[in-house]
Design an enzyme around this catalytic site. Structure first.
Site, PDB file in Angstrom:
ATOM      1  N   CYS A 124     -80.864 -25.256 126.369  1.00  0.00           N
ATOM      2  CA  CYS A 124     -81.650 -26.188 125.559  1.00  0.00           C
ATOM      3  C   CYS A 124     -80.708 -27.052 124.740  1.00  0.00           C
ATOM      4  O   CYS A 124     -79.484 -26.892 124.781  1.00  0.00           O
ATOM      5  CB  CYS A 124     -82.610 -25.435 124.639  1.00  0.00           C
ATOM      6  SG  CYS A 124     -81.785 -24.355 123.463  1.00  0.00           S
TER       7      CYS A 124
ATOM      8  N   CYS B 126     -78.280 -25.332 122.424  1.00  0.00           N
ATOM      9  CA  CYS B 126     -77.063 -24.811 123.055  1.00  0.00           C
ATOM     10  C   CYS B 126     -75.990 -25.892 123.144  1.00  0.00           C
ATOM     11  O   CYS B 126     -74.823 -25.655 122.827  1.00  0.00           O
ATOM     12  CB  CYS B 126     -77.383 -24.273 124.452  1.00  0.00           C
ATOM     13  SG  CYS B 126     -78.549 -22.907 124.471  1.00  0.00           S
TER      14      CYS B 126
ATOM     15  N   CYS C  85     -94.028 -22.193 135.875  1.00  0.00           N
ATOM     16  CA  CYS C  85     -93.835 -23.076 134.712  1.00  0.00           C
ATOM     17  C   CYS C  85     -92.355 -23.351 134.533  1.00  0.00           C
ATOM     18  O   CYS C  85     -91.501 -22.866 135.281  1.00  0.00           O
ATOM     19  CB  CYS C  85     -94.427 -22.455 133.443  1.00  0.00           C
ATOM     20  SG  CYS C  85     -93.611 -20.931 132.973  1.00  0.00           S
TER      21      CYS C  85
ATOM     22  N   CYS D 251     -89.785 -20.458 134.361  1.00  0.00           N
ATOM     23  CA  CYS D 251     -89.318 -19.924 135.638  1.00  0.00           C
ATOM     24  C   CYS D 251     -88.148 -20.754 136.170  1.00  0.00           C
ATOM     25  O   CYS D 251     -87.167 -20.209 136.689  1.00  0.00           O
ATOM     26  CB  CYS D 251     -90.450 -19.920 136.665  1.00  0.00           C
ATOM     27  SG  CYS D 251     -91.882 -18.933 136.203  1.00  0.00           S
TER      28      CYS D 251
ATOM     29  N   ASP E 231     -85.007 -62.549 144.381  1.00  0.00           N
ATOM     30  CA  ASP E 231     -84.562 -63.489 145.396  1.00  0.00           C
ATOM     31  C   ASP E 231     -85.730 -64.431 145.695  1.00  0.00           C
ATOM     32  O   ASP E 231     -86.887 -64.021 145.634  1.00  0.00           O
ATOM     33  CB  ASP E 231     -84.138 -62.730 146.654  1.00  0.00           C
ATOM     34  CG  ASP E 231     -83.706 -63.682 147.761  1.00  0.00           C
ATOM     35  OD1 ASP E 231     -83.161 -64.749 147.434  1.00  0.00           O
ATOM     36  OD2 ASP E 231     -83.932 -63.352 148.936  1.00  0.00           O
TER      37      ASP E 231
END
Length: 873
Positions: free
Chosen positions: A65, A68, A147, A150, A661
């Site tokens: 996270c 960290c 989720c 996992c 273009d």
């Protein structure tokens, strides 16, 4: 404020000539974008490094996270001698600039490890963006993820494996990609590691083609199975094989250095005497089948739970109002009423049979030291179920009957399964873009069979997935090209709009490169395959879309952080709710009349607590961002726009300019002659015949428009026109009304020149005529200026050194061009038009679409000159 050239950053096209670096260099898109490129991308923080300083990059493992990454960054900056430190969470990488006199590489590694993370000093890359030699990229399907928690768990497990360089897991596609060193760890070890964590895993494909899955038709009985096994056992290079009689799929592991996939298929079919027919199973088709199976399984669980929950709901709400049914439910059967027995039995099936998956997933998460949404579902429904069971048993023992809440457990599981089913449907739709891209490639190809001397001896149809580099393939008119390669025989026009977006067909002759998936329009071609499999352009496009769909947008870092603390937070809030309502009832904060019949303060508080847990069960938090990325990239791919990842989508809000273009993008790309004016003694017919004869040898769209205009002028009979057009398309005949042309040559960016009846003919722009010494009269110049100011291109024609006439060519705007430009303007995005047309025509087209800015590009060899202008429409 008028924009300056510094405001516009033009990204160099891959394969193009590199321009000198500028102050605002843009990052080039590298050829051959791979699936893990989004993982490597990121700010390089390549600011100026002071003299004497050193810069290294460190791989940091264990970050989950933003907290960290902040911890690692703080630990690095606290080292005396470190000038700058930056940590990228998604890339698991730290970029450090330090004084080598004060700090050693080992000091930086130790500081990160002391902060609780693993660190590895990365070698300095010799070529940015290339993968380390000797590594393979494997794509795995991962089942059982529910989720974001996992995903974080699996990524952490994979990155901790020895030999794994990088790992990315996508919840929305149930896919994981791992870059690993095959000399240290095998694909089976990776699969085992995922399965040991409680998930299902299997290899889809890897950069080393040593596994093939074949569909086998013709295996009917045990004798056929024994024949198939005997053939496989006798083939050299076959290591392992497994045949599933239910699905008819044969999985073969083989040594690609010994036997090729096509030789393997030919060996099996030949060994069976034609009894077995094999086809290669497309990995994406197998993934689609798994998605359909998952959706079907979830629908069955939902319907089963619904059919069992409806009677429980009716027993509680409807039956008490029907005397006959109410009397039956109040009939005492043993220690409990008949209604209690029925509810207990039905809900037990829902709780432990239908809802078994929630207990399995919750237990797996808790064993790994994490929590996910399944924990909340299991916790909330179990609380309701076991309280109800406890209330029944307590009533049977004491005679004091408390209300039960069996229906709460059953209905909660039913609604959660409904959400899971809708989630499966949404995930299936997000992969539609990949499916459509895969369908662009043909299923089969015609292989030209040659003898040892290189002479053609026949043709055979093979599976397109069995094409090998060096194969000669025959492509019939109207068929799709099966592989990237070069033309070795024949001539035709190919529709390459799938790749280039240009609607005009491209002429392909011998030695012309071709792209797999494009459409051959007219003549037959023989092509030599040069790039197949993952190296093909179509595969690279699919890979780029996959990369975008699997990438994590920066905003997802915040979502992952919230997801990691979400479940503990919800459980804590539920406990506070239970405590608050219970204490509040005991001290008299709310009237006792609020309690249900035969209820008490604890049960009343417990219901509120369960509500808090259950209301948090939907796991939209972990799916919202990746699903949004997948939908956006999928819709973009379907409309010909390739988006490189969630980071690009998130930064799109900062886009200030969109460059278009002109020809084929803002306009239809179909030039038409709108006017022809003669400035000589020739009549109109003679003028058009002369110009059309000169342009007939050119492949330029403007030349075709001129020839078509002249043809319509000469032939008013519709049948003659049709017949003549057919002859022209076949290339077998030149219309009889055209004059003989000698010494034809095209002048890039200017026009064409040739000789007719011994006199030189020039057809093109002003530059062509003036450079050839032909003066342009004032009346001709005024007419050309008038054309250009009305968004038409003026094409001048000279014969024998004199201007003889002018043709006005228009390329109509697309109907939606003005709407798109207007919409971008309302969004605060400034549209810019790029064109190689003349300046007045460019301004006129820009004025028609209400565009205020255009860049005028003049191509002169390899020199690109551009100027920027601001004008009012």
């Amino acid at each position: 404020m008028s924009p300056t050239m510094r405001d516009l950053q033009l990204t160099q096209v891959a394969g193009g000539r590199r321009s000198p670096p500028s102050d605002n260099d843009s990052v080039d898109m590298e050829e051959g974008t791979r699936l893990l490129d989004s993982y490597d991308d990121g700010d390089d923080n390549s600011g100026s490094i002071q003299e004497g300083m050193r810069r290294i990059q460190v791989s940091v493992t264990g970050m989950t996270c933003a907290a960290c990454s902040n911890s690692v960054e703080g630990a690095l900056k606290s080292i005396n001698g470190v000038c700058r430190a930056s940590v990228a969470l998604l890339q698991n990488r730290a970029d450090v600039v330090f004084d080598p006199i004060l700090v050693k590489d080992e000091d930086i590694k130790n500081a990160i490890e002391d902060a609780g993370f693993e660190a590895e000093i990365l070698p300095e890359p010799s070529n940015a963006g290339t993968k380390p030699r000797g590594t393979l990229v494997g794509q795995f399907t991962i089942g059982g993820m529910t989720c974001a928690a996992c995903v974080n768990s699996i990524e952490g497990i994979l990155r901790n494996l020895p030999g794994v360089k990088r790992a990315v897991v996508a919840l929305a596609t149930s896919l994981g990609e791992v870059e690993y060193d095959p000399t240290v760890i095998s694909k089976d070890d990776i699969v085992n590691a995922i399965e040991d964590a409680g998930f299902e895993a299997s290899l889809v494909q890897s950069s080393e083609q040593n596994k093939i899955i074949l569909g086998v038709a013709g295996v009917i009985n045990d004798l056929d199975l024994q024949l198939l096994e005997g053939i496989l056992s006798s083939l050299k290079g076959v290591r392992q094989y497994r045949f599933d009689r239910t699905s008819g799929e044969l999985e073969v592991l083989f040594d690609p250095e010994v036997v090729s996939s096509r030789s393997l298929v030919d060996g099996i079919e030949g060994g069976s005497g034609g009894k077995f027919k094999l086809h290669v199973t497309n990995p994406y088709a197998r993934m689609t089948t798994k998605d359909v199976e998952e959706t079907s399984n979830m629908f069955q669980l939902f319907t089963s739970s619904l059919f069992l929950s409806i009677p429980v709901f009716l027993i509680r709400v409807v039956c008490p109002h029907i005397p006959l049914l109410d009397a039956f439910l109040l009939w005492r059967c043993g220690p409990f009423l008949m209604g209690d027995w029925l509810k207990w039995a039905l809900v037990s099936v829902v709780q432990f049979v239908v809802g078994k998956r929630f207990y399995i997933a919750a237990g797996r998460a808790l064993r790994n030291g994490s929590t996910n949404m399944d924990v909340l579902v299991a916790l909330g429904t179990s609380a309701s179920y076991f309280y109800s069971v406890g209330a029944l048993l307590y009533g049977a023992v004491t005679g004091f009957w408390s209300p039960t809440y069996f229906e709460t457990s059953a209905m909660l599981i039913t609604f959660v399964l409904l959400g899971k089913y809708l989630e499966c449907l949404a995930k299936g739709k997000t992969s539609d873009a990949i499916k459509k891209l895969v369908e662009l490639a043909p299923a089969t190809a015609l292989l030209v069979v040659k003898d040892k001397g290189g002479n053609i001896i026949g043709e055979r149809e093979i599976d397109a997935l069995l094409i090998q580099p060096g194969d000669t393939l025959k492509v019939l008119p109207g068929a799709k090209l099966p592989a990237d390669g070069v033309v070795v025989w024949g001539s035709s026009h190919v529709n390459e709009s799938m790749v280039t977006g240009e609607a005009a067909p491209v002429l392909k002759e011998v030695d012309s490169p071709v792209i797999g998936g494009t459409i051959n329009l007219h003549g037959a071609l023989h092509i030599k395959a040069t790039k197949v499999g993952s190296e093909a352009v179509l595969s690279q496009i699919i890979s780029l879309v996959e990369t975008a769909q699997m990438s994590k947008a920066p905003i997802q870092k915040f979502a992952d952080f919230v997801a990691s603390i979400f479940v503990p937070t919800v459980v804590t809030l539920a406990l506070f709710t239970l405590l608050g309502w219970y204490v509040g009832g005991v001290v008299g904060s709310y009237p006792k009349e609020w309690l249900p019949e035969n209820g008490n303060y604890f049960v009343f508080a417990l219901m509120f607590s369960i509500s808090v847990v259950v209301i948090a069960c939907p796991c939209a938090l972990g799916l919202a961002t990746p699903t949004a990325v997948m939908v956006a990239t999928g819709v973009g791919a379907n409309n010909g726009v390739l988006i490189k990842g969630g980071d690009a989508l998130e930064r799109a809000q900062k886009v200030k300019y969109v460059i278009f273009d002109k020809t084929g993008t803002l306009t239809q790309g179909k030039a038409k002659v709108t006017i022809a004016k003669v400035f000589s003694e020739m009549d109109r017919g003679e003028f058009l015949t002369l110009v059309a004869s000169a342009e007939a040898s050119s492949e330029h769209p403007l030349a075709k428009a001129i020839v078509e205009y002249a043809r319509h002028f000469h032939f008013f009979d519709e049948n003659s026109l049709t017949e003549d057009a057919q002859n022209s398309s076949k290339g077998s005949l030149i219309p009889a009304w055209l004059l003989d042309v000698a010494e034809f040559s095209a002048v890039p960016g200017r026009g064409i020149q040739c000789f007719i009846d011994g006199k030189r003919v020039l057809v093109g722009n002003r530059k062509l005529l003036t450079d050839s010494g032909v003066s342009i009269p004032t009346q001709v110049e005024n007419f050309v200026v008038e054309l250009e100011e009305s968004a038409r291109t003026g094409i001048l024609a000279a014969y024998g050194g004199n201007v003889i006439g002018v043709l006005g060519v228009a390329d109509p705007l697309k109907r939606e061009a003005a709407v798109v430009v207007e919409g971008l303007g309302k969004m605060g995005v400034r549209p810019v038009m790029v064109t190689g047309d003349n300046w007045r025509t460019a301004k006129a087209v820009a004025r028609e679409v209400c565009m205020h800015t255009c860049i005028y590009i003049i191509l002169m060899g390899f020199l690109l000159k551009y100027c920027l202008s601001e004008f009012n429409h």
